[in-house]
Design a protein around this motif. Structure first.
Motif, PDB file in Angstrom:
ATOM      1  N   ALA A   1       0.818  -1.212   0.000  1.00 21.43           N
ATOM      2  CA  ALA A   1       0.000   0.000   0.000  1.00 21.43           C
ATOM      3  C   ALA A   1       0.852   1.262   0.000  1.00 21.43           C
ATOM      4  CB  ALA A   1      -0.934  -0.002   1.209  1.00 21.43           C
ATOM      5  N   SER A   2       1.958   1.235   0.756  1.00 22.81           N
ATOM      6  CA  SER A   2       2.801   2.424   0.875  1.00 22.81           C
ATOM      7  C   SER A   2       3.785   2.562  -0.280  1.00 22.81           C
ATOM      8  CB  SER A   2       3.574   2.399   2.195  1.00 22.81           C
ATOM      9  OG  SER A   2       4.569   1.393   2.184  1.00 22.81           O
ATOM     10  N   GLY A   3       4.120   1.447  -0.921  1.00 23.13           N
ATOM     11  CA  GLY A   3       5.130   1.462  -1.968  1.00 23.13           C
ATOM     12  C   GLY A   3       6.535   1.623  -1.444  1.00 23.13           C
ATOM     13  N   LYS A   4       6.706   1.398  -0.127  1.00 26.20           N
ATOM     14  CA  LYS A   4       8.019   1.549   0.504  1.00 26.20           C
ATOM     15  C   LYS A   4       8.390   0.279   1.258  1.00 26.20           C
ATOM     16  CE  LYS A   4       7.239   6.508   1.210  1.00 26.20           C
ATOM     17  NZ  LYS A   4       7.167   7.594   2.227  1.00 26.20           N
ATOM     18  N   ASP A   5       9.684   0.018   1.394  1.00 27.72           N
ATOM     19  CA  ASP A   5      10.160  -1.226   1.997  1.00 27.72           C
ATOM     20  C   ASP A   5      10.380  -1.150   3.503  1.00 27.72           C
ATOM     21  OD1 ASP A   5      10.203  -2.348  -0.513  1.00 27.72           O
ATOM     22  OD2 ASP A   5      12.346  -2.002  -0.827  1.00 27.72           O
ATOM     23  N   LYS A   6      10.809   0.005   4.002  1.00 32.92           N
ATOM     24  CA  LYS A   6      11.315   0.064   5.376  1.00 32.92           C
ATOM     25  C   LYS A   6      10.192   0.122   6.409  1.00 32.92           C
ATOM     26  CE  LYS A   6      15.855   1.898   4.272  1.00 32.92           C
ATOM     27  NZ  LYS A   6      16.854   2.959   4.525  1.00 32.92           N
ATOM     28  N   VAL A   7      10.410  -0.656   7.487  1.00 35.73           N
ATOM     29  CA  VAL A   7       9.423  -0.766   8.553  1.00 35.73           C
ATOM     30  C   VAL A   7      10.065  -0.360   9.879  1.00 35.73           C
ATOM     31  CG1 VAL A   7       7.813  -2.317   9.741  1.00 35.73           C
ATOM     32  CG2 VAL A   7       8.378  -2.712   7.327  1.00 35.73           C
ATOM     33  N   ALA A   8       9.430   0.548  10.595  1.00 32.87           N
ATOM     34  CA  ALA A   8       9.851   0.892  11.958  1.00 32.87           C
ATOM     35  C   ALA A   8       9.015   0.065  12.915  1.00 32.87           C
ATOM     36  CB  ALA A   8       9.660   2.384  12.225  1.00 32.87           C
ATOM     37  N   ILE A   9       9.672  -0.656  13.833  1.00 26.25           N
ATOM     38  CA  ILE A   9       8.925  -1.572  14.705  1.00 26.25           C
ATOM     39  C   ILE A   9       9.202  -1.300  16.184  1.00 26.25           C
ATOM     40  CG2 ILE A   9       8.856  -3.385  12.954  1.00 26.25           C
ATOM     41  CD1 ILE A   9      10.956  -4.123  15.937  1.00 26.25           C
ATOM     42  N   CYS A  10       8.214  -1.628  16.980  1.00 25.34           N
ATOM     43  CA  CYS A  10       8.349  -1.586  18.436  1.00 25.34           C
ATOM     44  C   CYS A  10       7.545  -2.740  19.013  1.00 25.34           C
ATOM     45  CB  CYS A  10       7.844  -0.249  18.981  1.00 25.34           C
ATOM     46  SG  CYS A  10       7.910  -0.122  20.782  1.00 25.34           S
ATOM     47  N   GLY A  11       8.231  -3.686  19.662  1.00 24.63           N
ATOM     48  CA  GLY A  11       7.528  -4.817  20.257  1.00 24.63           C
ATOM     49  C   GLY A  11       7.889  -6.134  19.584  1.00 24.63           C
ATOM     50  N   TYR A  12       7.175  -7.163  19.973  1.00 28.15           N
ATOM     51  CA  TYR A  12       7.418  -8.513  19.457  1.00 28.15           C
ATOM     52  C   TYR A  12       6.397  -8.829  18.371  1.00 28.15           C
ATOM     53  CZ  TYR A  12       7.596 -13.573  19.176  1.00 28.15           C
ATOM     54  OH  TYR A  12       7.689 -14.854  18.712  1.00 28.15           O
ATOM     55  N   HIS A  13       6.884  -9.269  17.202  1.00 32.28           N
ATOM     56  CA  HIS A  13       5.989  -9.490  16.070  1.00 32.28           C
ATOM     57  C   HIS A  13       6.234 -10.808  15.339  1.00 32.28           C
ATOM     58  CE1 HIS A  13       4.756  -5.364  16.723  1.00 32.28           C
ATOM     59  NE2 HIS A  13       5.992  -4.936  16.528  1.00 32.28           N
ATOM     60  N   GLY A  14       6.829 -11.796  16.014  1.00 32.36           N
ATOM     61  CA  GLY A  14       6.936 -13.110  15.401  1.00 32.36           C
ATOM     62  C   GLY A  14       8.335 -13.496  14.960  1.00 32.36           C
ATOM     63  N   TRP A  15       8.421 -14.419  13.997  1.00 33.44           N
ATOM     64  CA  TRP A  15       9.692 -15.051  13.668  1.00 33.44           C
ATOM     65  C   TRP A  15      10.122 -14.876  12.214  1.00 33.44           C
ATOM     66  CZ3 TRP A  15       9.721 -18.756   9.813  1.00 33.44           C
ATOM     67  CH2 TRP A  15       8.463 -19.261   9.426  1.00 33.44           C
ATOM     68  N   HIS A  16       9.302 -14.224  11.401  1.00 39.17           N
ATOM     69  CA  HIS A  16       9.583 -14.182   9.973  1.00 39.17           C
ATOM     70  C   HIS A  16      10.780 -13.290   9.640  1.00 39.17           C
ATOM     71  CE1 HIS A  16       5.580 -15.929   9.990  1.00 39.17           C
ATOM     72  NE2 HIS A  16       5.759 -16.264   8.729  1.00 39.17           N
ATOM     73  N   ASP A  17      11.293 -13.459   8.406  1.00 38.46           N
ATOM     74  CA  ASP A  17      12.502 -12.750   7.972  1.00 38.46           C
ATOM     75  C   ASP A  17      12.391 -11.242   8.139  1.00 38.46           C
ATOM     76  OD1 ASP A  17      13.478 -15.211   7.263  1.00 38.46           O
ATOM     77  OD2 ASP A  17      13.665 -14.799   5.115  1.00 38.46           O
ATOM     78  N   TRP A  18      11.226 -10.694   7.774  1.00 42.25           N
ATOM     79  CA  TRP A  18      11.092  -9.235   7.804  1.00 42.25           C
ATOM     80  C   TRP A  18      11.384  -8.698   9.208  1.00 42.25           C
ATOM     81  CZ3 TRP A  18       8.159  -6.277  10.984  1.00 42.25           C
ATOM     82  CH2 TRP A  18       7.147  -6.915  11.718  1.00 42.25           C
ATOM     83  N   TYR A  19      11.012  -9.463  10.253  1.00 41.50           N
ATOM     84  CA  TYR A  19      11.177  -9.010  11.643  1.00 41.50           C
ATOM     85  C   TYR A  19      12.592  -9.264  12.157  1.00 41.50           C
ATOM     86  CZ  TYR A  19      10.247  -8.630  16.689  1.00 41.50           C
ATOM     87  OH  TYR A  19      10.285  -8.287  18.020  1.00 41.50           O
ATOM     88  N   ASP A  59      23.085  -7.847  16.894  1.00 41.06           N
ATOM     89  CA  ASP A  59      22.339  -8.892  17.601  1.00 41.06           C
ATOM     90  C   ASP A  59      21.444  -8.346  18.703  1.00 41.06           C
ATOM     91  OD1 ASP A  59      23.420 -10.803  16.004  1.00 41.06           O
ATOM     92  OD2 ASP A  59      24.940 -11.463  17.436  1.00 41.06           O
ATOM     93  N   GLU A  60      21.658  -7.078  19.093  1.00 45.42           N
ATOM     94  CA  GLU A  60      20.876  -6.482  20.170  1.00 45.42           C
ATOM     95  C   GLU A  60      19.715  -5.623  19.662  1.00 45.42           C
ATOM     96  OE1 GLU A  60      21.417  -7.212  23.475  1.00 45.42           O
ATOM     97  OE2 GLU A  60      22.704  -8.695  22.499  1.00 45.42           O
ATOM     98  N   GLY A  61      19.496  -5.610  18.350  1.00 47.04           N
ATOM     99  CA  GLY A  61      18.439  -4.774  17.794  1.00 47.04           C
ATOM    100  C   GLY A  61      17.079  -5.044  18.397  1.00 47.04           C
ATOM    101  N   LEU A  62      16.787  -6.323  18.664  1.00 52.73           N
ATOM    102  CA  LEU A  62      15.492  -6.720  19.229  1.00 52.73           C
ATOM    103  C   LEU A  62      15.578  -7.087  20.705  1.00 52.73           C
ATOM    104  CD1 LEU A  62      14.215  -8.927  16.264  1.00 52.73           C
ATOM    105  CD2 LEU A  62      13.529  -6.593  16.818  1.00 52.73           C
ATOM    106  N   ALA A  63      16.721  -6.832  21.336  1.00 55.96           N
ATOM    107  CA  ALA A  63      16.941  -7.281  22.713  1.00 55.96           C
ATOM    108  C   ALA A  63      15.931  -6.703  23.687  1.00 55.96           C
ATOM    109  CB  ALA A  63      18.362  -6.930  23.162  1.00 55.96           C
ATOM    110  N   GLN A  64      15.447  -5.504  23.424  1.00 55.88           N
ATOM    111  CA  GLN A  64      14.494  -4.870  24.323  1.00 55.88           C
ATOM    112  C   GLN A  64      13.061  -4.986  23.829  1.00 55.88           C
ATOM    113  OE1 GLN A  64      15.920  -1.140  26.315  1.00 55.88           O
ATOM    114  NE2 GLN A  64      17.564  -1.239  24.803  1.00 55.88           N
ATOM    115  N   HIS A  65      12.830  -5.956  22.938  1.00 55.70           N
ATOM    116  CA  HIS A  65      11.500  -6.172  22.388  1.00 55.70           C
ATOM    117  C   HIS A  65      11.021  -7.588  22.699  1.00 55.70           C
ATOM    118  CE1 HIS A  65      11.443  -2.338  20.132  1.00 55.70           C
ATOM    119  NE2 HIS A  65      12.762  -2.516  20.169  1.00 55.70           N
ATOM    120  N   LEU A  66      11.055  -7.953  23.966  1.00 55.95           N
ATOM    121  CA  LEU A  66      10.556  -9.210  24.539  1.00 55.95           C
ATOM    122  C   LEU A  66      11.612 -10.299  24.645  1.00 55.95           C
ATOM    123  CD1 LEU A  66       8.083 -10.595  25.795  1.00 55.95           C
ATOM    124  CD2 LEU A  66       7.554 -11.529  23.546  1.00 55.95           C
TER     125      LEU A  66
END
Length: 435
Positions: free
Chosen positions: A132-150, A158-165
């Protein structure tokens, strides 16, 4: 070793990681001594493979069963589906009824796509939002699963997601060219998010509405305005928080609406169903990409969700579990104060937990799980309340826990040594490789 422990040893030889879900690995609770497998469950009671009965005062199916295990009305609806056929060449009508129901509950939304797990629903939402946005980059906060995008957030860091659960998530197997496509920001840190948006071509903001702390200084409304100002698709992930404080999404409390929201876990009271709900202008982008799966069309999930929503609307279980969560949290604090222990509580009331403020916090957690298991409880330092958790169940749990808090206090005073009290390895505090 009991039957379940023996079976888990077999499982680790034939199943990488031992189980399908990190949160159910025995190492997360009581390595070598956790029952691991169940034979039946009802209410908040669970029987292991040796027919030992335990009261579940931990995470209730990883938060899936706010109306308890084996809810009679929901199970009856599923039994009818099984009797009449769960799958055929044609589509099940329940998916249309359920989509209409979710749109009725969310008048800001227009369209729905279904899946069967939270991780894949998150992946679907991100695919649609990127389209919908036509853009690739995603800003995230929190835990959103196991897929490649996340997991790509941990590429090169290795610490990028350390504070997200979950700390220590290894992005091994995630293509390196995804590096920089998912960028994390901390909850309530609006300036950090604003800088990401201004310095990167962000197309999607994806976040949990609330997990361990409430929004401050109109954080969610500021995020909404930022998304509007920069033509960014805003996704609120309510897989965990949905239906725990309101009839539907938690963001209703804060008078702010996303472009897409995601429901899972509680929506079908233990049966597999997740939903991506959103505005037509965004959701129709799903037609410009390929999102499709055979078992998203099976009938049990939608039928269970329809009945669950019917019962929820009538009984308002979110009110009960919220009050019970508050009650439990206060009791934990009282026990700690009585024993001169420092604990930190976290989470919304219906997803409540505590941790000892000590260098031995994981050892104390392991000790509590170990000793409560002997007393007939599946317990840790988390409680996801359900309507099956009455005060008649919670008060004896607290009495048992008080005795263990006293032992912990003796360890803190160095009158006892926690290492002498543990009967096996210490539980894991995040993702670790299991041999």
């Amino acid at each position: 070793m009991r039957t379940g422990q023996k079976l888990y040893e077999r499982a680790k030889k034939v199943i990488p990681g031992g189980t399908m879900l990190l949160s159910k690995r025995p190492e997360m609770f009581l390595p070598e001594n956790w029952p691991a497998y169940y034979s039946k469950s009802k209410g908040c009671e669970v029987w292991d493979l040796d027919n030992n009965k335990y009261i579940d005062v931990s995470i209730m199916g990883i938060g899936t069963n706010i109306m308890g295990y084996g809810h009679q009305e929901v199970d009856a609806a599923v039994s009818e589906v099984v009797k009449n056929g769960n799958m055929s060449t044609l589509n099940c009508p329940e998916e249309v009824y359920l989509a209409e129901k979710l749109i009725d509950m969310n008048p800001w939304a227009d369209m729905v796509r279904f899946a069967r797990s939270g991780g894949e629903a998150n992946a679907i939402a991100v695919r649609i939002a990127r389209a919908a946005s036509g853009k690739d980059k995603v800003a995230i906060c929190g835990y959103h699963g196991w897929h490649d995008w996340y997991l790509s957030a941990n590429l090169g860091n290795d610490e990028g997601l350390a504070q997200h659960l979950l700390p220590g998530l290894n992005p091994c197997g995630v293509p390196q060219n995804l590096k920089g496509s998912t960028l994390p920001f901390l909850y309530n840190d609006y300036e950090e998010l604003e800088n990401l948006v201004k310095n990167h071509d962000i197309g999607v903001i994806k976040m949990e509405v609330q997990r361990n702390e409430p929004p401050k200084n109109d954080f969610l409304k500021k995020v909404r305005k930022l998304a509007d100002d920069y033509n960014i698709v805003l996704i609120f992930d309510e897989c965990t928080s949905g239906f725990r404080e309101t009839y539907g999404p938690l963001f209703k409390k804060y008078n702010v609406e996303p472009d897409i929201t995601i429901f899972g876990k509680t929506i079908a009271n233990g049966y597999a169903l997740s939903a991506v709900v959103g505005k037509r202008a965004v959701m129709e982008a799903a037609q410009n990409t390929f999102i499709s799966s055979t078992f998203w069309t099976e009938r049990i999930g939608p039928a269970a969700a329809l009945k669950t929503l019917e019962v929820m609307e009538r009984d308002k279980p979110w009110e009960y579990i919220t009050e019970m969560g508050k009650y439990v949290t206060v009791k934990w604090c009282e026990l700690a104060q009585n024993q001169n222990l420092n604990i930190k509580t976290f989470g919304i009331p219906a997803l409540t937990g505590f941790s000892f403020e000590s260098e031995n916090t994981l050892k104390y957690k392991t000790f509590i799980t170990q000793e409560m298991l002997k007393r007939g409880y599946l317990a840790s330092t988390l409680l996801y309340p359900s309507t099956a958790h009455t005060k008649g169940i919670i008060d004896p749990y607290m009495t048992n826990l008080e005795e263990l808090f006293h032992v912990v206090s003796q360890c803190e005073l160095e009158n006892k040594n926690i290492d002498d009290l543990l009967e096996g390895p210490v539980c894991h505090g995040g993702f670790k490789r299991l041999n």
